[in-house]
Design an enzyme around this catalytic site. Structure first.
Site, PDB file in Angstrom:
ATOM      1  N   ASN A   9       0.878  -1.173   0.000  1.00  0.00           N
ATOM      2  CA  ASN A   9       0.000   0.000   0.000  1.00  0.00           C
ATOM      3  C   ASN A   9       0.912   1.219   0.000  1.00  0.00           C
ATOM      4  O   ASN A   9       1.539   1.515   1.012  1.00  0.00           O
ATOM      5  CB  ASN A   9      -0.887  -0.036   1.255  1.00  0.00           C
ATOM      6  CG  ASN A   9      -1.703   1.231   1.419  1.00  0.00           C
ATOM      7  OD1 ASN A   9      -1.753   2.067   0.506  1.00  0.00           O
ATOM      8  ND2 ASN A   9      -2.323   1.385   2.572  1.00  0.00           N
ATOM      9  N   TRP A  10       0.971   1.884  -1.143  1.00  0.00           N
ATOM     10  CA  TRP A  10       1.909   3.017  -1.272  1.00  0.00           C
ATOM     11  C   TRP A  10       1.399   4.286  -0.591  1.00  0.00           C
ATOM     12  O   TRP A  10       2.125   5.274  -0.501  1.00  0.00           O
ATOM     13  CB  TRP A  10       2.178   3.303  -2.747  1.00  0.00           C
ATOM     14  CG  TRP A  10       3.128   2.341  -3.402  1.00  0.00           C
ATOM     15  CD1 TRP A  10       3.783   1.294  -2.811  1.00  0.00           C
ATOM     16  CD2 TRP A  10       3.549   2.361  -4.770  1.00  0.00           C
ATOM     17  NE1 TRP A  10       4.576   0.664  -3.736  1.00  0.00           N
ATOM     18  CE2 TRP A  10       4.461   1.294  -4.942  1.00  0.00           C
ATOM     19  CE3 TRP A  10       3.259   3.175  -5.868  1.00  0.00           C
ATOM     20  CZ2 TRP A  10       5.079   1.024  -6.165  1.00  0.00           C
ATOM     21  CZ3 TRP A  10       3.865   2.907  -7.095  1.00  0.00           C
ATOM     22  CH2 TRP A  10       4.770   1.843  -7.233  1.00  0.00           C
ATOM     23  N   LYS A  11       0.153   4.302  -0.193  1.00  0.00           N
ATOM     24  CA  LYS A  11      -0.429   5.512   0.419  1.00  0.00           C
ATOM     25  C   LYS A  11      -0.182   6.707  -0.511  1.00  0.00           C
ATOM     26  O   LYS A  11      -0.217   6.533  -1.724  1.00  0.00           O
ATOM     27  CB  LYS A  11       0.129   5.698   1.829  1.00  0.00           C
ATOM     28  CG  LYS A  11      -0.030   4.390   2.641  1.00  0.00           C
ATOM     29  CD  LYS A  11       0.222   4.531   4.105  1.00  0.00           C
ATOM     30  CE  LYS A  11       0.023   3.165   4.769  1.00  0.00           C
ATOM     31  NZ  LYS A  11       0.151   3.196   6.212  1.00  0.00           N
ATOM     32  N   HIS A  95      -9.245   1.212   5.252  1.00  0.00           N
ATOM     33  CA  HIS A  95      -7.950   1.356   5.932  1.00  0.00           C
ATOM     34  C   HIS A  95      -8.119   2.255   7.154  1.00  0.00           C
ATOM     35  O   HIS A  95      -8.913   3.202   7.129  1.00  0.00           O
ATOM     36  CB  HIS A  95      -6.930   1.956   4.949  1.00  0.00           C
ATOM     37  CG  HIS A  95      -5.541   1.884   5.479  1.00  0.00           C
ATOM     38  ND1 HIS A  95      -5.052   2.805   6.365  1.00  0.00           N
ATOM     39  CD2 HIS A  95      -4.557   0.977   5.279  1.00  0.00           C
ATOM     40  CE1 HIS A  95      -3.806   2.463   6.682  1.00  0.00           C
ATOM     41  NE2 HIS A  95      -3.479   1.367   6.029  1.00  0.00           N
ATOM     42  N   GLU A  97      -6.421   4.611   8.220  1.00  0.00           N
ATOM     43  CA  GLU A  97      -6.226   6.038   7.933  1.00  0.00           C
ATOM     44  C   GLU A  97      -7.503   6.638   7.358  1.00  0.00           C
ATOM     45  O   GLU A  97      -7.843   7.797   7.620  1.00  0.00           O
ATOM     46  CB  GLU A  97      -5.028   6.217   6.982  1.00  0.00           C
ATOM     47  CG  GLU A  97      -3.716   5.990   7.730  1.00  0.00           C
ATOM     48  CD  GLU A  97      -2.585   5.436   6.890  1.00  0.00           C
ATOM     49  OE1 GLU A  97      -2.652   5.497   5.650  1.00  0.00           O
ATOM     50  OE2 GLU A  97      -1.616   4.919   7.497  1.00  0.00           O
ATOM     51  N   GLU A 167      -5.042  -4.955  10.628  1.00  0.00           N
ATOM     52  CA  GLU A 167      -4.018  -3.924  10.779  1.00  0.00           C
ATOM     53  C   GLU A 167      -4.227  -3.203  12.109  1.00  0.00           C
ATOM     54  O   GLU A 167      -5.000  -2.235  12.168  1.00  0.00           O
ATOM     55  CB  GLU A 167      -4.107  -2.916   9.632  1.00  0.00           C
ATOM     56  CG  GLU A 167      -3.827  -3.511   8.271  1.00  0.00           C
ATOM     57  CD  GLU A 167      -3.204  -2.492   7.326  1.00  0.00           C
ATOM     58  OE1 GLU A 167      -2.233  -2.851   6.651  1.00  0.00           O
ATOM     59  OE2 GLU A 167      -3.666  -1.333   7.285  1.00  0.00           O
ATOM     60  N   GLY A 173       3.008   2.179  10.734  1.00  0.00           N
ATOM     61  CA  GLY A 173       3.958   3.282  10.583  1.00  0.00           C
ATOM     62  C   GLY A 173       4.716   3.608  11.858  1.00  0.00           C
ATOM     63  O   GLY A 173       5.382   4.639  11.945  1.00  0.00           O
ATOM     64  N   SER A 213       3.895  -2.295  10.123  1.00  0.00           N
ATOM     65  CA  SER A 213       5.360  -2.363  10.255  1.00  0.00           C
ATOM     66  C   SER A 213       5.945  -3.708   9.822  1.00  0.00           C
ATOM     67  O   SER A 213       6.855  -4.229  10.456  1.00  0.00           O
ATOM     68  CB  SER A 213       5.778  -2.020  11.687  1.00  0.00           C
ATOM     69  OG  SER A 213       5.386  -0.685  12.000  1.00  0.00           O
ATOM     70  N   GLY A 234       3.042  -1.192   4.197  1.00  0.00           N
ATOM     71  CA  GLY A 234       3.069   0.235   3.875  1.00  0.00           C
ATOM     72  C   GLY A 234       4.476   0.678   3.524  1.00  0.00           C
ATOM     73  O   GLY A 234       4.974   0.448   2.417  1.00  0.00           O
TER      74      GLY A 234
HETATM   75  P1  13P Z   1       3.388   0.326   7.596  1.00  0.00           P
HETATM   76  O1  13P Z   1       3.860  -0.985   6.958  1.00  0.00           O
HETATM   77  O2  13P Z   1       4.120   1.521   7.100  1.00  0.00           O
HETATM   78  O3  13P Z   1       3.321   0.210   9.078  1.00  0.00           O
HETATM   79  O4  13P Z   1       1.866   0.529   7.097  1.00  0.00           O
HETATM   80  C1  13P Z   1       0.972  -0.521   7.196  1.00  0.00           C
HETATM   81  C2  13P Z   1      -0.232  -0.173   6.442  1.00  0.00           C
HETATM   82  O5  13P Z   1      -0.953   0.737   6.799  1.00  0.00           O
HETATM   83  C3  13P Z   1      -0.545  -0.945   5.224  1.00  0.00           C
HETATM   84  O6  13P Z   1      -1.831  -0.673   4.752  1.00  0.00           O
END
Ligand code: 13P
Length: 250
Positions: A9-11, A95, A97, A167, A173, A213, A234
Site C-alpha cells: 500500500n503506497w499511500k 484502511h 487512515e 491492521e 507506521g 510495520s 506500507g
Molecule cells: P506500515 O507498513 O508503514 O506500518 O503501514 C501498514 C499499512 O498501513 C498498510 O496498509
C-alpha cells in the site's frame, strides 16, 4: 493451504517517474516468485503507469480507496467501475487512515465492499483496534464490531470473494509490529467470526493479511504463523528491494 498474498500500500507516495523506476527494479526481483499473489496499490494518478509497468507479469494493481456510489456528483471520488475499467484487480477498503482521518464508518465499508464486488474487484477489507482499545481489553469487541458492520453484512457468496487485512492501528507506521502470536490471535478471532456468521468452510477459505510495520526482517516470523495468509505492507513497499525481499520471504 490458502495461497498467500503480499500486497503493498503506497499511500500518498510516488510520482509517475518514481512508479516506473520502482517496477524497473522490482519486476526482475520477483519474476520467479510463484508462491504468492503479489499486489501493489499506487495512488490513483499512478494506476495507469503501474499497469503499463506490470504488463506481462503476474503483479496485480489495487486501488487504495473507492466510492460507495456507482457514479454521481461526488467531487474527488473514484468509482469501482472506473478502477476495474482502468485494470485494477483489487481495492483496499476501510484502511484505518480512512476510518480515522476521513471518518469512514463500518457502513461505508460495507457499501464500498459490495459495489467493488459488483465491479469484479477483490476487496481487501481492513480492520484493526487502536492502542487504547487493546489496553482497555476491547480488541475483540472492536474487531467483532468492525467485522459485523462491514464484511459480516455480506451474503455468503460475496464474503467468499473478499480478503481481510488485520491492521492494528498501533502497529501502522510506528515500527511496532504485532508479535506473530498477537497477530495470529487476532486472525483466529476474525476467522471464528467468519465461521459463526457464515460457515466453517468460509472461515477456513478466508485469507487474512497482517499489516503494521512489516519489514524484510520480520516477515518470516509472521508468515511462520499458519493463521497469517499474507501481508499488507506500507512503508517497506515503497522500496523495490525491500518489498521484493518481503515477497520472497520463502
Ligand atoms: P506500515 O507498513 O508503514 O506500518 O503501514 C501498514 C499499512 O498501513 C498498510 O496498509
Amino acid at each position: 493451504m490458502r495461497r498467500r498474498v503480499i500486497a503493498g500500500n503506497w499511500k500518498m507516495y510516488k510520482t509517475l517517474a518514481e512508479t516506473r523506476a520502482f517496477f524497473t527494479t522490482f519486476n526482475p526481483l520477483v519474476a520467479n516468485s510463484k508462491h504468492c499473489d503479489i499486489v501493489v496499490g499506487p495512488p490513483f494518478t499512478a494506476i495507469s503507469t503501474a499497469l503499463d509497468s506490470v504488463k506481462g507479469t503476474s503483479i496485480a494493481i489495487a486501488g487504495q480507496n473507492v466510492s460507495w456510489s456507482q457514479d454521481g456528483a461526488f467531487t474527488g471520488e473514484v468509482s469501482a467501475h472506473m478502477l476495474a475499467e482502468a485494470g485494477c484487480r483489487y481495492v483496499i477498503i476501510g484502511h484505518s487512515e480512512r476510518r480515522q482521518l476521513f471518518r469512514e464508518t463500518d457502513d461505508n465499508v460495507a457499501k464500498k465492499t459490495l459495489i467493488s464486488l459488483e465491479s469484479g474487484l477483490t476487496p481487501i477489507v481492513c480492520l484493526g483496534e487502536r492502542q487504547e482499545d487493546r489496553e482497555a481489553g476491547l480488541t475483540e469487541e472492536v474487531l467483532g464490531r468492525q467485522f459485523t458492520g462491514g464484511p459480516g453484512a455480506l451474503t455468503p457468496d460475496e464474503f467468499s470473494r473478499i480478503l481481510l487485512a488485520y491492521e492494528p492501528v498501533w502497529a501502522i507506521g510506528t515500527g511496532r509490529t504485532a508479535t506473530p502470536e498477537i497477530a495470529a490471535d487476532a486472525h483466529a478471532f476474525l476467522r471464528r467470526c467468519a465461521g459463526e456468521k457464515f460457515s466453517i468452510r468460509h472461515a477456513s477459505a478466508l485469507r487474512i493479511l497482517y499489516g503494521g510495520s512489516v519489514k524484510p526482517d520480520n516477515i518470516q516470523g509472521l508468515m511462520a504463523q499458519e493463521e497469517l495468509d499474507g501481508a499488507l505492507v506500507g512503508g517497506a513497499s515503497l522500496d523495490p528491494k525491500s518489498f521484493a525481499a518481503i515477497v520472497n520471504f520463502e
